[in-house]
Design a protein around this motif. Structure first.
Motif, PDB file in Angstrom:
ATOM      1  N   GLN A  71       0.850  -1.191   0.000  1.00  0.00           N
ATOM      2  CA  GLN A  71       0.000   0.000   0.000  1.00  0.00           C
ATOM      3  C   GLN A  71       0.884   1.239   0.000  1.00  0.00           C
ATOM      4  OE1 GLN A  71      -1.794  -1.789   3.608  1.00  0.00           O
ATOM      5  NE2 GLN A  71      -3.581  -0.564   3.025  1.00  0.00           N
ATOM      6  N   ILE A  72       0.737   2.018  -1.035  1.00  0.00           N
ATOM      7  CA  ILE A  72       1.507   3.271  -1.117  1.00  0.00           C
ATOM      8  C   ILE A  72       0.495   4.398  -0.931  1.00  0.00           C
ATOM      9  CG2 ILE A  72       3.001   4.670  -2.599  1.00  0.00           C
ATOM     10  CD1 ILE A  72       3.510   2.011  -4.195  1.00  0.00           C
ATOM     11  N   ARG A  73       0.721   5.194   0.108  1.00  0.00           N
ATOM     12  CA  ARG A  73      -0.281   6.223   0.414  1.00  0.00           C
ATOM     13  C   ARG A  73       0.317   7.623   0.395  1.00  0.00           C
ATOM     14  NH1 ARG A  73      -2.437   3.393   5.664  1.00  0.00           N
ATOM     15  NH2 ARG A  73      -3.519   1.616   4.747  1.00  0.00           N
ATOM     16  N   ASN A  74      -0.181   8.423  -0.502  1.00  0.00           N
ATOM     17  CA  ASN A  74       0.176   9.849  -0.559  1.00  0.00           C
ATOM     18  C   ASN A  74       1.690  10.073  -0.470  1.00  0.00           C
ATOM     19  OD1 ASN A  74      -0.391  12.534  -0.786  1.00  0.00           O
ATOM     20  ND2 ASN A  74      -0.597  12.860   1.432  1.00  0.00           N
ATOM     21  N   LEU A  75       2.423   9.308  -1.265  1.00  0.00           N
ATOM     22  CA  LEU A  75       3.886   9.324  -1.175  1.00  0.00           C
ATOM     23  C   LEU A  75       4.485  10.563  -1.847  1.00  0.00           C
ATOM     24  CD1 LEU A  75       6.351   7.567  -0.262  1.00  0.00           C
ATOM     25  CD2 LEU A  75       6.315   6.546  -2.546  1.00  0.00           C
ATOM     26  N   HIS A  76       5.328  11.233  -1.069  1.00  0.00           N
ATOM     27  CA  HIS A  76       6.098  12.368  -1.591  1.00  0.00           C
ATOM     28  C   HIS A  76       7.573  12.013  -1.464  1.00  0.00           C
ATOM     29  CE1 HIS A  76       2.300  14.419  -0.909  1.00  0.00           C
ATOM     30  NE2 HIS A  76       2.743  15.437  -1.647  1.00  0.00           N
ATOM     31  N   ALA A  77       8.346  12.248  -2.534  1.00  0.00           N
ATOM     32  CA  ALA A  77       9.767  11.916  -2.444  1.00  0.00           C
ATOM     33  C   ALA A  77      10.597  12.805  -3.349  1.00  0.00           C
ATOM     34  CB  ALA A  77       9.995  10.451  -2.812  1.00  0.00           C
ATOM     35  N   ASN A  78      11.829  13.039  -2.901  1.00  0.00           N
ATOM     36  CA  ASN A  78      12.801  13.817  -3.681  1.00  0.00           C
ATOM     37  C   ASN A  78      13.833  12.881  -4.310  1.00  0.00           C
ATOM     38  OD1 ASN A  78      11.550  15.989  -2.556  1.00  0.00           O
ATOM     39  ND2 ASN A  78      13.314  16.627  -1.278  1.00  0.00           N
ATOM     40  N   ALA A  79      14.241  13.237  -5.496  1.00  0.00           N
ATOM     41  CA  ALA A  79      15.437  12.614  -6.067  1.00  0.00           C
ATOM     42  C   ALA A  79      16.527  13.651  -5.891  1.00  0.00           C
ATOM     43  CB  ALA A  79      15.236  12.290  -7.538  1.00  0.00           C
ATOM     44  N   GLY A  80      17.532  13.345  -5.085  1.00  0.00           N
ATOM     45  CA  GLY A  80      18.493  14.377  -4.697  1.00  0.00           C
ATOM     46  C   GLY A  80      17.727  15.456  -3.953  1.00  0.00           C
ATOM     47  N   VAL A 116      12.273  10.258   1.146  1.00  0.00           N
ATOM     48  CA  VAL A 116      10.817  10.322   1.270  1.00  0.00           C
ATOM     49  C   VAL A 116      10.469  11.519   2.158  1.00  0.00           C
ATOM     50  CG1 VAL A 116       8.774   9.127   2.140  1.00  0.00           C
ATOM     51  CG2 VAL A 116      10.573   7.837   0.978  1.00  0.00           C
ATOM     52  N   THR A 117       9.618  12.381   1.654  1.00  0.00           N
ATOM     53  CA  THR A 117       9.286  13.585   2.424  1.00  0.00           C
ATOM     54  C   THR A 117       7.867  13.538   2.972  1.00  0.00           C
ATOM     55  OG1 THR A 117       8.721  14.660   0.337  1.00  0.00           O
ATOM     56  CG2 THR A 117      10.919  15.081   1.217  1.00  0.00           C
ATOM     57  N   GLY A 118       7.108  12.532   2.549  1.00  0.00           N
ATOM     58  CA  GLY A 118       5.756  12.444   3.094  1.00  0.00           C
ATOM     59  C   GLY A 118       5.071  11.155   2.660  1.00  0.00           C
ATOM     60  N   GLY A 119       4.033  10.796   3.377  1.00  0.00           N
ATOM     61  CA  GLY A 119       3.270   9.605   3.015  1.00  0.00           C
ATOM     62  C   GLY A 119       3.845   8.342   3.627  1.00  0.00           C
ATOM     63  N   GLU A 120       3.256   7.192   3.266  1.00  0.00           N
ATOM     64  CA  GLU A 120       3.757   5.938   3.833  1.00  0.00           C
ATOM     65  C   GLU A 120       3.616   4.786   2.847  1.00  0.00           C
ATOM     66  OE1 GLU A 120       1.582   4.660   7.242  1.00  0.00           O
ATOM     67  OE2 GLU A 120      -0.369   4.842   6.262  1.00  0.00           O
ATOM     68  N   VAL A 121       4.426   3.745   3.112  1.00  0.00           N
ATOM     69  CA  VAL A 121       4.346   2.533   2.298  1.00  0.00           C
ATOM     70  C   VAL A 121       4.299   1.343   3.248  1.00  0.00           C
ATOM     71  CG1 VAL A 121       5.426   1.113   0.526  1.00  0.00           C
ATOM     72  CG2 VAL A 121       5.737   3.597   0.460  1.00  0.00           C
ATOM     73  N   LEU A 122       3.241   0.552   3.120  1.00  0.00           N
ATOM     74  CA  LEU A 122       3.148  -0.653   3.942  1.00  0.00           C
ATOM     75  C   LEU A 122       3.334  -1.870   3.054  1.00  0.00           C
ATOM     76  CD1 LEU A 122       0.054   0.242   6.176  1.00  0.00           C
ATOM     77  CD2 LEU A 122       2.494   0.534   6.693  1.00  0.00           C
ATOM     78  N   PHE A 123       4.194  -2.774   3.495  1.00  0.00           N
ATOM     79  CA  PHE A 123       4.403  -4.017   2.758  1.00  0.00           C
ATOM     80  C   PHE A 123       3.979  -5.143   3.673  1.00  0.00           C
ATOM     81  CE2 PHE A 123       7.348  -7.476   1.340  1.00  0.00           C
ATOM     82  CZ  PHE A 123       6.759  -7.683   0.090  1.00  0.00           C
ATOM     83  N   ARG A 124       2.958  -5.857   3.291  1.00  0.00           N
ATOM     84  CA  ARG A 124       2.330  -6.855   4.157  1.00  0.00           C
ATOM     85  C   ARG A 124       2.026  -6.256   5.537  1.00  0.00           C
ATOM     86  NH1 ARG A 124       6.433 -10.750   2.703  1.00  0.00           N
ATOM     87  NH2 ARG A 124       5.666 -12.120   1.073  1.00  0.00           N
ATOM     88  N   GLY A 125       1.596  -5.006   5.514  1.00  0.00           N
ATOM     89  CA  GLY A 125       1.226  -4.333   6.748  1.00  0.00           C
ATOM     90  C   GLY A 125       2.383  -3.738   7.534  1.00  0.00           C
TER      91      GLY A 125
END
Ligand SMILES: Nc1ncnc2c1ncn2[C@@H]1O[C@H](COP(=O)(O)OP(=O)(O)OP(=O)(O)O)[C@@H](O)[C@H]1O
Ligand SMILES: [Mg+2]
Lengths: 504, 257
Positions: free
Chosen positions: B8-17, B60-69
């Motif tokens: 589950q990827i939720r509202n993911l914010h991320a920077n490259a560099g 990662v600057t925001g949001g969350e990622v759950l893998f098998r919870g």
């Protein structure tokens, strides 16, 4: 001065590492402590510091040496004084930097007395024991290293005696240098200084004047030495002092494989080590000389490590004789060494296989010299350099083809592997070809362990440490496979452990 | 189909560099599903893969990622791999001096140890390796060569699929595995991927071309634009994109933000 006759330098390949993006990790790795050193508690029979003719006489007397050997030492001493007068700072041409050594402040004779006995392995630093485990050093060897009594059957002295007796049955003399002087003076007198003359270079000259002890082996005509010499002895042979002298002679058709050093970490109060190793191979004889060197490299700031200045040279005197040098070096603060081959006999063969690793502030200036004198002589040079931290290393290889060396061939390959962006590797190949029929090939590469490679491995589930040692062992495999089997495994472990110190 | 999502990827914010690339991406995959991600160059597809596998240099600057919870973002990269996340790289690296088979065995055993399975010895590993190599039609001599050294573009991609087959991951990300493949290689790679389809495994297939999706038929197709999912649909969305390009979606997404 006594620097090797380096002529016709080809343009050096200076591998200035390119700027990587995220090397913070490697930098962190490279800043870890050397946690494997240990200080031995040795009581010694010392003489006052300083180098005078009287000191040389005293050393010779303490060792009950014959007159001719004293004369030899004295000639060397006088020449050393001249060299020192010409150049009070010692040789400066090598690409290493060290504070001026006060040669009159060194203690030139100290006979080690018994180490303090430990009762059991439990008294040893657990961290050190863990290292032994990683290096694959057996419990038995660990005990010997620390002077702990072992079962009578396995007692190192009796093992040594048993093997010596077996060797003597085949006419092989294998003993300490001092014993050889007493028991086989004619052989020592004939060959001592015949490959590395006392006047050869600054450190060899110093060694010739004040050498302490070392090893001697003579393999008679047609005898194949049935075991790796020094496998069973290397623990005992370790710590023979700072001015060690080794002489190995393989008579016609003889074969010997000799192992020097130990993968266990070694520390010494004496900063300066200046050893000399001479090898002589007569007609169709073969000598394989393998070294694993793991001296204390100094702390992360480069303080306190060993300065290792060694002269190693083999003379292929006979027709189709062969000498190979294989070495894995991870220790010392400063290493300066050029195992070399004089290819005198027609069709003689020389080889040099080397892995040198520098980390923190270690400096290594190493390489080899292959001097082709006889016809159809052949040499191979495989040099692998690994630099991490702020380690700095130079490889110098001289290939000299004399005017009579018709049909001579050389193949050289020098590869450097850089870890991080603060280390350096420099390759200086020198060629001097005086016979147009010679074939000389040189290949050099520089690679870097990149962040992308490490990440690729991690994405496949392999930890960063394992990834680094996998890449390093892959890089070194052409050299490691030249080592005797059991030594190769230890050397491979040593590379991993040394990097673990740098990889955290 | 199971009810709990595998990832589950939720509202993911991320920077490259330093640069913000992902801006509120939300995506869910259930076990057994294959989703395709399409989208223009530079839209953030590789950034998403890199963030999921924990590559240094991405923040990662925001949001969350759950893998098998479980919170995936707090695991280091090797743990994510061992937990079953696999990325077939868009640009596989070469590692001179390290033999492919040695590397593969090291990786397989690292993952097996993590799962509490016994390590494979050289012989058992060779048996497994031969079986998987047949599936991707790679000749055995390639295994003794250094990792990807001197491999052609297509061979590198096939090697990625071989690794996926060997490591038996539960969530596979394929980043443009089809680019640079000839027709035969495309069929071989797709077969390898289809072999991996199973009720407990999910796959995220990043591609620019509908033709891959003829072989690997996705359950869902998403269009990534400016760091978000701009549109999702069934497999027919890919056909629509092939016809109309991305412009119309980007316009919609641009209007929405
Ligand atoms: N380290 C970085 N620093 C700054 N910008 C970066 C960095 N890495 C990637 N980018 C930028 O992020 C954006 C997204 O790149 P990404 O590789 O995710 O695109 P993509 O969707 O995979 O494109 P393609 O279809 O071409 O593979 C690009 O504009 C790229 O230049
Ligand atoms: Mg991409």
């Amino acid at each position: 001065m006594s620097s090797p006759e380096m002529t016709t330098p080809m343009p050096p390949t200076n591998a200035a590492p390119e700027k990587p993006k995220a090397n913070a990790e490697l930098e962190r790795l490279a800043s870890q402590d050397y946690k494997y050193g240990f200080v031995t508690d040795i009581e010694e029979d010392r003489i006052a510091p300083g180098l005078t003719e009287d000191v040389v006489r005293l050393i010779s007397k303490k060792k009950n040496e014959p007159e001719w050997l004293l004369e030899y030492r004295l000639k060397a001493y006088r020449r050393f004084r001249e060299m020192l007068a010409e150049n009070p700072a010692g040789p400066e041409w090598a690409n290493v930097h060290y504070p001026k050594i006060d040669y009159d402040g060194i203690v030139y004779y100290s006979a080690p007395k018994q180490k303090k006995k430990l009762e059991s392995l439990d008294e040893i630093d657990p961290q050190l024991r863990e290292t032994y485990g990683k290096l694959g050093i057996s419990l038995l060897e660990q005990k010997r290293l620390h002077g702990i009594a072992v079962d009578a059957v396995f007692d190192s002295v009796s093992v040594a005696t048993t093997f010596k007796a077996e060797l003597e049955k085949k006419g092989i003399h294998f003993c300490s240098f001092s014993e050889a002087v007493a028991e086989h003076p004619e052989l020592v007198r004939k060959y001592l200084g015949s490959v590395v003359p006392y006047s050869d270079n600054f450190f060899a000259c110093l060694n010739a004047a004040v050498f302490s002890d070392g090893s001697f082996a003579y393999i008679p005509k047609g005898v194949r030495c049935p075991m790796e010499l020094s496998t069973y002895f290397r623990i005992n042979a370790a710590g023979t002092g700072q001015f060690e002298r080794t002489l190995l002679i393989a008579d016609e058709g003889a074969y010997v494989s000799y192992l020097e050093g130990c993968t266990a970490p070694q520390r010494d109060e004496n900063q300066l080590h200046a050893a000399v190793v001479e090898l002589v191979a007569l007609d169709r004889a073969e000598i394989k000389y393998s070294t694993v060197q793991n001296w204390y490299p100094g702390n992360a700031e480069g303080v306190g490590g060993i300065y290792n200045f060694v002269t190693k040279r083999g003379a292929c005197r006979g027709f189709r004789s062969k000498i190979s040098w294989t070495q894995v070096e991870t220790g010392s603060a400063i290493t300066w060494k050029y195992p070399s081959c004089l290819l005198i006999g027609d069709e003689s063969v020389g080889a040099f296989y080397s892995v040198a690793m520098t980390n923190h502030h270690q400096q290594a200036d190493t390489g080899t010299k292959m001097i082709h004198i006889g016809k159809n002589t052949k040499s191979t040079i495989i040099s692998k350099g690994i630099s991490a931290g702020r380690g700095n290393q130079s490889y110098r290889g001289l290939v000299k083809i004399g005017p009579k060396a018709t049909g001579a061939r050389n193949y050289s390959q020098c590869d450097s592997l850089l870890m991080g962006d603060k280390c350096g590797a420099h390759t200086f190949p020198y060629l001097d070809v005086a016979n147009p029929s010679a074939t000389v090939e040189h290949e050099a590469t520089t690679s870097k362990i990149s962040d992308d490679q490490l990440f690729f491995c991690r994405q496949r589930g392999i930890s960063e440490e394992d990834a680094i040692s996998m890449i390093v062992n892959g890089f070194c495999k052409e050299v490691l496979r030249e080592l005797p089997m059991e030594f190769a495994v230890e050397a491979q472990n040593l590379l991993s452990v040394s990097l673990e110190g740098s990889v955290g | 189909m199971s009810k709990t999502p595998l990832i589950q990827i939720r509202n993911l914010h991320a920077n490259a560099g330093e640069t913000p690339i992902l801006r509120g991406l939300t995506l869910e995959l259930f076990p057994g599903e294959v989703h395709a991600i399409m989208g223009p160059n530079g839209s953030g597809k590789s950034t998403l893969s890199n963030v999921l596998v924990g590559r240094p240099g991405y923040e990662v600057t925001g949001g969350e990622v759950l893998f098998r919870g479980k919170n995936l973002l707090e695991m280091d990269a090797e743990t994510r791999a061992r937990e079953g996340i696999f990325l077939a790289f868009q640009y596989p690296v070469e590692i001179p001096g390290v033999a492919n088979n040695y590397f593969l065995r090291t990786a397989v055993n690292a993952i097996r140890s993590h799962r509490g399975q016994p390590r494979l010895d050289a012989i058992d590993f060779l048996t497994l390796l031969r079986e998987k190599m047949k599936l991707v039609e790679m000749p055995e001599e390639m295994m003794a060569r250094a990792i990807n050294e001197g491999f052609s573009g297509g061979e590198k991609k096939r090697n990625e699929i071989l690794q996926m087959l060997l490591l038996d991951p539960s969530f596979c990300i394929l980043d443009e595995t089809d680019s640079g493949l000839d027709i035969d290689a495309l069929r071989i790679v797709s077969n390898g991927v289809n072999q991996m389809r199973s009720p407990d495994r999910a796959m995220l297939v990043i591609t620019h071309y509908q033709r891959l999706l003829d072989y690997i038929v996705p359950d869902r197709v998403h269009v990534l634009s400016k760091g978000r999912i701009a549109r999702s649909g069934g497999k027919e969305l890919a056909l629509e994109l092939e016809e109309k390009g991305y412009g119309w979606i980007e316009d919609e997404a641009g209007g929405a933000s």
